[in-house]
Design a protein around this motif. Structure first.
Motif, mmCIF file in Angstrom:
data_model
loop_
_atom_site.group_PDB
_atom_site.id
_atom_site.type_symbol
_atom_site.label_atom_id
_atom_site.label_comp_id
_atom_site.label_asym_id
_atom_site.label_seq_id
_atom_site.Cartn_x
_atom_site.Cartn_y
_atom_site.Cartn_z
ATOM 1 N N LYS A 76 -12.237 -4.975 -0.510
ATOM 2 C CA LYS A 76 -12.899 -6.229 -0.156
ATOM 3 C C LYS A 76 -12.016 -7.445 -0.403
ATOM 4 N N SER A 77 -11.098 -7.340 -1.332
ATOM 5 C CA SER A 77 -10.236 -8.484 -1.653
ATOM 6 C C SER A 77 -8.963 -8.517 -0.813
ATOM 7 N N GLU A 78 -8.810 -7.547 0.085
ATOM 8 C CA GLU A 78 -7.626 -7.448 0.943
ATOM 9 C C GLU A 78 -6.348 -7.138 0.164
ATOM 10 N N GLN A 79 -6.470 -6.713 -1.088
ATOM 11 C CA GLN A 79 -5.284 -6.337 -1.858
ATOM 12 C C GLN A 79 -4.664 -5.039 -1.343
ATOM 13 N N PHE A 80 -5.386 -4.366 -0.471
ATOM 14 C CA PHE A 80 -4.910 -3.107 0.087
ATOM 15 C C PHE A 80 -4.214 -3.322 1.429
ATOM 16 N N SER A 81 -4.083 -4.553 1.845
ATOM 17 C CA SER A 81 -3.435 -4.824 3.130
ATOM 18 C C SER A 81 -1.943 -4.511 3.024
ATOM 19 N N PRO A 82 -1.298 -4.140 4.130
ATOM 20 C CA PRO A 82 0.122 -3.751 4.091
ATOM 21 C C PRO A 82 1.026 -4.801 3.449
ATOM 22 N N SER A 83 0.808 -6.072 3.779
ATOM 23 C CA SER A 83 1.681 -7.119 3.235
ATOM 24 C C SER A 83 1.530 -7.250 1.726
ATOM 25 N N ARG A 84 0.343 -6.972 1.211
ATOM 26 C CA ARG A 84 0.108 -7.103 -0.227
ATOM 27 C C ARG A 84 0.751 -5.961 -1.017
ATOM 28 N N ILE A 85 0.845 -4.788 -0.418
ATOM 29 C CA ILE A 85 1.403 -3.651 -1.159
ATOM 30 C C ILE A 85 2.876 -3.419 -0.836
ATOM 31 N N GLY A 86 3.451 -4.277 0.015
ATOM 32 C CA GLY A 86 4.896 -4.225 0.222
ATOM 33 C C GLY A 86 5.372 -3.574 1.497
ATOM 34 N N CYS A 87 4.548 -3.590 2.559
ATOM 35 C CA CYS A 87 4.956 -3.004 3.842
ATOM 36 C C CYS A 87 4.963 -4.077 4.923
ATOM 37 N N ASN A 88 5.732 -3.826 5.975
ATOM 38 C CA ASN A 88 5.827 -4.779 7.078
ATOM 39 C C ASN A 88 4.950 -4.410 8.266
ATOM 40 N N SER A 89 4.243 -3.306 8.185
ATOM 41 C CA SER A 89 3.435 -2.858 9.310
ATOM 42 C C SER A 89 2.211 -3.751 9.492
ATOM 43 N N ALA A 90 1.715 -3.777 10.733
ATOM 44 C CA ALA A 90 0.557 -4.613 11.047
ATOM 45 C C ALA A 90 -0.729 -4.042 10.464
ATOM 46 N N LYS A 91 -0.786 -2.724 10.334
ATOM 47 C CA LYS A 91 -1.962 -2.087 9.752
ATOM 48 C C LYS A 91 -1.522 -1.070 8.711
ATOM 49 N N LEU A 92 -2.443 -0.687 7.862
ATOM 50 C CA LEU A 92 -2.125 0.260 6.796
ATOM 51 C C LEU A 92 -1.959 1.658 7.383
ATOM 52 N N THR A 93 -0.761 2.206 7.228
ATOM 53 C CA THR A 93 -0.464 3.541 7.738
ATOM 54 C C THR A 93 -0.236 4.501 6.578
ATOM 55 N N THR A 94 -0.237 5.778 6.888
ATOM 56 C CA THR A 94 0.031 6.788 5.858
ATOM 57 C C THR A 94 1.441 6.629 5.302
ATOM 58 N N ASP A 95 2.391 6.330 6.168
ATOM 59 C CA ASP A 95 3.775 6.148 5.725
ATOM 60 C C ASP A 95 3.887 4.969 4.767
ATOM 61 N N CYS A 96 3.174 3.904 5.070
ATOM 62 C CA CYS A 96 3.188 2.722 4.202
ATOM 63 C C CYS A 96 2.545 3.036 2.858
ATOM 64 N N LEU A 97 1.354 3.584 2.890
ATOM 65 C CA LEU A 97 0.599 3.839 1.662
ATOM 66 C C LEU A 97 1.286 4.864 0.774
ATOM 67 N N CYS A 98 1.747 5.949 1.365
ATOM 68 C CA CYS A 98 2.206 7.096 0.577
ATOM 69 C C CYS A 98 3.698 7.100 0.282
ATOM 70 N N HIS A 99 4.494 6.348 1.046
ATOM 71 C CA HIS A 99 5.945 6.450 0.886
ATOM 72 C C HIS A 99 6.642 5.110 0.665
ATOM 73 N N LYS A 100 6.294 4.100 1.430
ATOM 74 C CA LYS A 100 7.054 2.850 1.382
ATOM 75 C C LYS A 100 6.574 1.877 0.312
ATOM 76 N N ALA A 101 5.285 1.837 0.052
ATOM 77 C CA ALA A 101 4.754 0.882 -0.926
ATOM 78 C C ALA A 101 5.149 1.302 -2.342
ATOM 79 N N PRO A 102 5.825 0.427 -3.108
ATOM 80 C CA PRO A 102 6.239 0.800 -4.468
ATOM 81 C C PRO A 102 5.049 1.061 -5.394
ATOM 82 N N THR A 103 4.061 0.175 -5.336
ATOM 83 C CA THR A 103 2.897 0.315 -6.224
ATOM 84 C C THR A 103 1.614 0.112 -5.417
#
Length: 283
Positions: A76-103
């Motif tokens: 709800k706070s949008e802390q899960f958005s790609p830009s917040r977790i360290g990805c450049n993708s427009a939407k949250l992808t498996t690659d972003c969530l599981c591999h590219k995002a440091p934390t």
């Protein structure tokens, strides 16, 4: 003539639809069209079959089973958005969530705790969303002499498994102090200057990984120390023995007084210890 042909033309025009139905169909065209329709229907059915009726998606990630205790701070706070977790993708992808995002789980309202299991629920959800591909803390990034102590410490701080997510959700300073203590207690002094627990932790939690510790260089250093601790005392003892033998010979031939001989003996022993002891305790 034009007037006589008019009835014939009108008759042919009226019969054209009937004649068209009597012509043989173009089987190649009809077959191709039918195949395209079947393929389109199959693809549409496959897309529908992969999504459960009550499935909730956040980008490409299924959050239907996302822990409710962390929903407010993450979804709800949008802390899960790609830009917040360290990805450049427009939407949250498996690659972003599981591999590219440091934390990717930094949005968790709390870390490991005996009083609340929200963190463990979040880790379990993450493991499922990533098909079990969860990044672990690499032992190769830590000196061998401190590896066992470090992982025991992470476990005592609440990490059921040494995942990068768990390491980085812990307080920064407690981790730095604990790992630094492991190095100080289990590694040689030389090692303590070549490894920084603060840099190690920050590299993992900011960039996603830390460089491998140069264990080979340390092993070579240890071998050099071992060889030095054996060779130097042997050489010093041999020299001291030679000098003592010379002093003894002079005393026996009355070429040196007893007091002078005693002073030289003490001096030789002190010099030998001054060379040997620093090597044994300082390296």
């Amino acid at each position: 003539m034009p007037k006589r042909r008019a009835p014939l033309i009108l008759l042919l025009t009226a019969l054209l639809p009937f004649l068209a139905t009597c012509l043989p169909p173009n089987s190649d065209v009809n077959d191709a069209t039918a195949k395209r329709q079947l393929m389109a229907e199959a693809e549409a059915g496959a897309r529908l079959s992969t999504r459960a009726p009550n499935q909730t998606m956040y980008g490409d990630i299924d959050i239907s089973a996302f822990p409710s205790c962390a929903a407010a701070s993450c979804i709800k706070s949008e802390q899960f958005s790609p830009s917040r977790i360290g990805c450049n993708s427009a939407k949250l992808t498996t690659d972003c969530l599981c591999h590219k995002a440091p934390t990717p789980l930094a949005c968790s309202p709390e870390g490991p705790s005996d009083e609340n299991n929200c963190w463990y629920q979040l880790e379990d959800w993450f493991s499922g969303a990533c098909d079990g591909n969860v990044t672990m803390v690499d032992p190769a990034t830590i000196p061998q002499c401190a590896q066992k102590c470090t992982f025991v410490t992470l476990s005592s701080l609440g990490c059921r498994s040494p995942t990068r997510n768990c390491l980085c959700i812990l307080g920064r300073q407690p981790v730095i102090d604990a790992v630094g203590s492991c190095v100080a207690q289990n590694c040689a002094k030389k090692m303590q200057g070549s490894f920084s627990s603060a840099s190690w932790r920050d590299d993992i939690c900011k960039t996603g990984q830390a460089g491998a510790y140069d264990q080979d260089a340390y092993d070579k250093y240890i071998k050099m120390v071992h060889d030095t601790r054996i060779a130097v005392p042997v050489v010093v003892v041999l020299i001291a023995a030679f000098l003592l033998a010379g002093v003894y010979n002079l005393v026996m031939h009355d070429d040196m007084s007893g007091n002078l001989a005693l002073g030289l003996i003490i001096l030789i022993v002190v010099l030998a210890l001054a060379i040997i002891l620093p090597i044994e305790f300082a390296l």
